[in-house]
Design a protein around this motif. Sequence first.
Motif, PDB file in Angstrom:
ATOM      1  N   MET A   1       0.826  -1.203   0.000  1.00  0.00           N
ATOM      2  CA  MET A   1       0.000   0.000   0.000  1.00  0.00           C
ATOM      3  C   MET A   1       0.861   1.254   0.000  1.00  0.00           C
ATOM      4  O   MET A   1       0.485   2.283  -0.567  1.00  0.00           O
ATOM      5  N   SER A   2       2.035   1.183   0.615  1.00  0.00           N
ATOM      6  CA  SER A   2       2.885   2.364   0.697  1.00  0.00           C
ATOM      7  C   SER A   2       3.836   2.474  -0.495  1.00  0.00           C
ATOM      8  O   SER A   2       4.445   3.524  -0.699  1.00  0.00           O
ATOM      9  N   ARG A   3       3.974   1.398  -1.273  1.00  0.00           N
ATOM     10  CA  ARG A   3       4.863   1.420  -2.422  1.00  0.00           C
ATOM     11  C   ARG A   3       4.107   0.942  -3.653  1.00  0.00           C
ATOM     12  O   ARG A   3       4.142  -0.236  -4.003  1.00  0.00           O
TER      13      ARG A   3
ATOM     14  N   HIS B   1      16.248  16.414 -18.234  1.00  0.00           N
ATOM     15  CA  HIS B   1      15.092  16.518 -17.339  1.00  0.00           C
ATOM     16  C   HIS B   1      13.817  16.012 -17.995  1.00  0.00           C
ATOM     17  O   HIS B   1      12.893  15.551 -17.313  1.00  0.00           O
ATOM     18  N   ARG B   2      13.745  16.055 -19.326  1.00  0.00           N
ATOM     19  CA  ARG B   2      12.538  15.562 -20.007  1.00  0.00           C
ATOM     20  C   ARG B   2      12.390  14.058 -19.812  1.00  0.00           C
ATOM     21  O   ARG B   2      11.274  13.549 -19.668  1.00  0.00           O
ATOM     22  N   PHE B   3      13.505  13.341 -19.810  1.00  0.00           N
ATOM     23  CA  PHE B   3      13.439  11.903 -19.571  1.00  0.00           C
ATOM     24  C   PHE B   3      12.968  11.629 -18.148  1.00  0.00           C
ATOM     25  O   PHE B   3      12.137  10.743 -17.923  1.00  0.00           O
ATOM     26  N   GLU B   4      13.477  12.380 -17.185  1.00  0.00           N
ATOM     27  CA  GLU B   4      13.040  12.204 -15.805  1.00  0.00           C
ATOM     28  C   GLU B   4      11.554  12.512 -15.668  1.00  0.00           C
ATOM     29  O   GLU B   4      10.828  11.820 -14.936  1.00  0.00           O
ATOM     30  N   ASP B   5      11.076  13.527 -16.372  1.00  0.00           N
ATOM     31  CA  ASP B   5       9.645  13.856 -16.349  1.00  0.00           C
ATOM     32  C   ASP B   5       8.820  12.723 -16.950  1.00  0.00           C
ATOM     33  O   ASP B   5       7.746  12.376 -16.440  1.00  0.00           O
TER      34      ASP B   5
ATOM     35  N   GLU C   1       2.389  -5.857 -14.185  1.00  0.00           N
ATOM     36  CA  GLU C   1       3.273  -6.523 -15.140  1.00  0.00           C
ATOM     37  C   GLU C   1       3.053  -5.973 -16.555  1.00  0.00           C
ATOM     38  O   GLU C   1       4.014  -5.780 -17.308  1.00  0.00           O
ATOM     39  N   ALA C   2       1.795  -5.708 -16.920  1.00  0.00           N
ATOM     40  CA  ALA C   2       1.520  -5.158 -18.247  1.00  0.00           C
ATOM     41  C   ALA C   2       2.185  -3.793 -18.413  1.00  0.00           C
ATOM     42  O   ALA C   2       2.734  -3.479 -19.481  1.00  0.00           O
ATOM     43  N   GLN C   3       2.137  -2.960 -17.372  1.00  0.00           N
ATOM     44  CA  GLN C   3       2.778  -1.652 -17.441  1.00  0.00           C
ATOM     45  C   GLN C   3       4.294  -1.790 -17.521  1.00  0.00           C
ATOM     46  O   GLN C   3       4.950  -1.057 -18.267  1.00  0.00           O
ATOM     47  N   GLN C   4       4.847  -2.726 -16.768  1.00  0.00           N
ATOM     48  CA  GLN C   4       6.294  -2.952 -16.815  1.00  0.00           C
ATOM     49  C   GLN C   4       6.730  -3.382 -18.216  1.00  0.00           C
ATOM     50  O   GLN C   4       7.692  -2.835 -18.775  1.00  0.00           O
TER      51      GLN C   4
ATOM     52  N   ARG D   1       5.846  10.477 -15.042  1.00  0.00           N
ATOM     53  CA  ARG D   1       4.482  10.353 -15.560  1.00  0.00           C
ATOM     54  C   ARG D   1       4.074   8.894 -15.732  1.00  0.00           C
ATOM     55  O   ARG D   1       2.902   8.545 -15.606  1.00  0.00           O
ATOM     56  N   LEU D   2       5.051   8.048 -16.038  1.00  0.00           N
ATOM     57  CA  LEU D   2       4.773   6.630 -16.258  1.00  0.00           C
ATOM     58  C   LEU D   2       4.723   5.826 -14.960  1.00  0.00           C
ATOM     59  O   LEU D   2       4.449   4.638 -14.977  1.00  0.00           O
ATOM     60  N   GLY D   3       4.993   6.476 -13.827  1.00  0.00           N
ATOM     61  CA  GLY D   3       4.899   5.795 -12.546  1.00  0.00           C
ATOM     62  C   GLY D   3       6.196   5.184 -12.057  1.00  0.00           C
ATOM     63  O   GLY D   3       6.189   4.400 -11.110  1.00  0.00           O
TER      64      GLY D   3
END
Length: 320
Positions: free
Chosen positions: A121-123, A233-237, A128-131, A241-243
């Motif tokens: 719940m805290s993490r 920084h765009r890659f970090e952004d 798997e589909a998103q990964q 966004r992707l979690g």
Amino acid sequence: MTALPQLSPATLDAYLSASATTLQTVCSSPECLLAVDPSRQNLELWTPDDGTFPDLGRFARVGVTQTERDGGTWNVLTVPAKDLRYEAYGLLVAIIEAMRGGASFAAGTNAALTNLRALLMSRPRLSEAQQVGLVGELLAVRSLLGSSGPHDVLHWWLGPLAEQHDLALPGYDAEVKTTLSERRRHTISGTGQLTPTPGRPLWLVSVQLTRGMDGASLPGLVHDVRRLVHRDHRFEDHLERLGWHDEDADLYETAYVQRTAPTAYLVDTRFPAVTADRLHAVVPRDDLVDLLTYRVDVTDLDADEPGGPLTSFFFEGTPS
């Protein structure tokens, strides 16, 4: 008390990919066995019945049964491991450690489940589909960085910005779809994902992965691309966004190899895409249709190459 020997992620993956169930002794006092059932993708903890029974009311997918073994009654705790194999294994290890410390089977199980629930719940963890989807996109981005500069590649990569398509490359758009199946079967979300932008060809790029010890993990790919874009920084952004969060990298230990070389399919009038126009033509009151998701199998379609900066990507993963 000596440390409890534990399986490495690679060994656990191998057991879960085997052709038969394995049963091995993990601890002798108290006696605990670990069963790995690859057909059901389950992990089981076997231990002699001590007269206690855990409270599993809040955990619908975790179950305890009893069986006869060596002339006595044993408790068998079953945990699904399909999407959370390392968490499932860690749960069983935590129960065994608690029992080694003197806890009953019920007390050890209840405590470990409560701790795991609080941890998850805290993490928040990518599914798997998103990964797998993110691995496919990062593989494509890494390939593009082999022939194009970081500024251009990060400008082309639109997927994390919730744009209509993943890549807006010079001359065409591309939707990167990734699967773990033996066929090129991909899930499509909504009627817009495979709708070409007016005036621009759209290609579906199919990536097939399989789990493999010598492959690339999600944290490894993040590291590779981050280095190639010089921590732009765009890659970090995009990652945010992707979690993706660096502090959760230990949750993503699975390594993937490309089952085959990527392929591409032009999304034209012959392609089996469900678009808003096609839906409107055959479904009454199509405005009431919401959250449309479908799968398309492109295995038997004729693949082609869209050209441009993505060309080299279609030669990666080719069996030697």
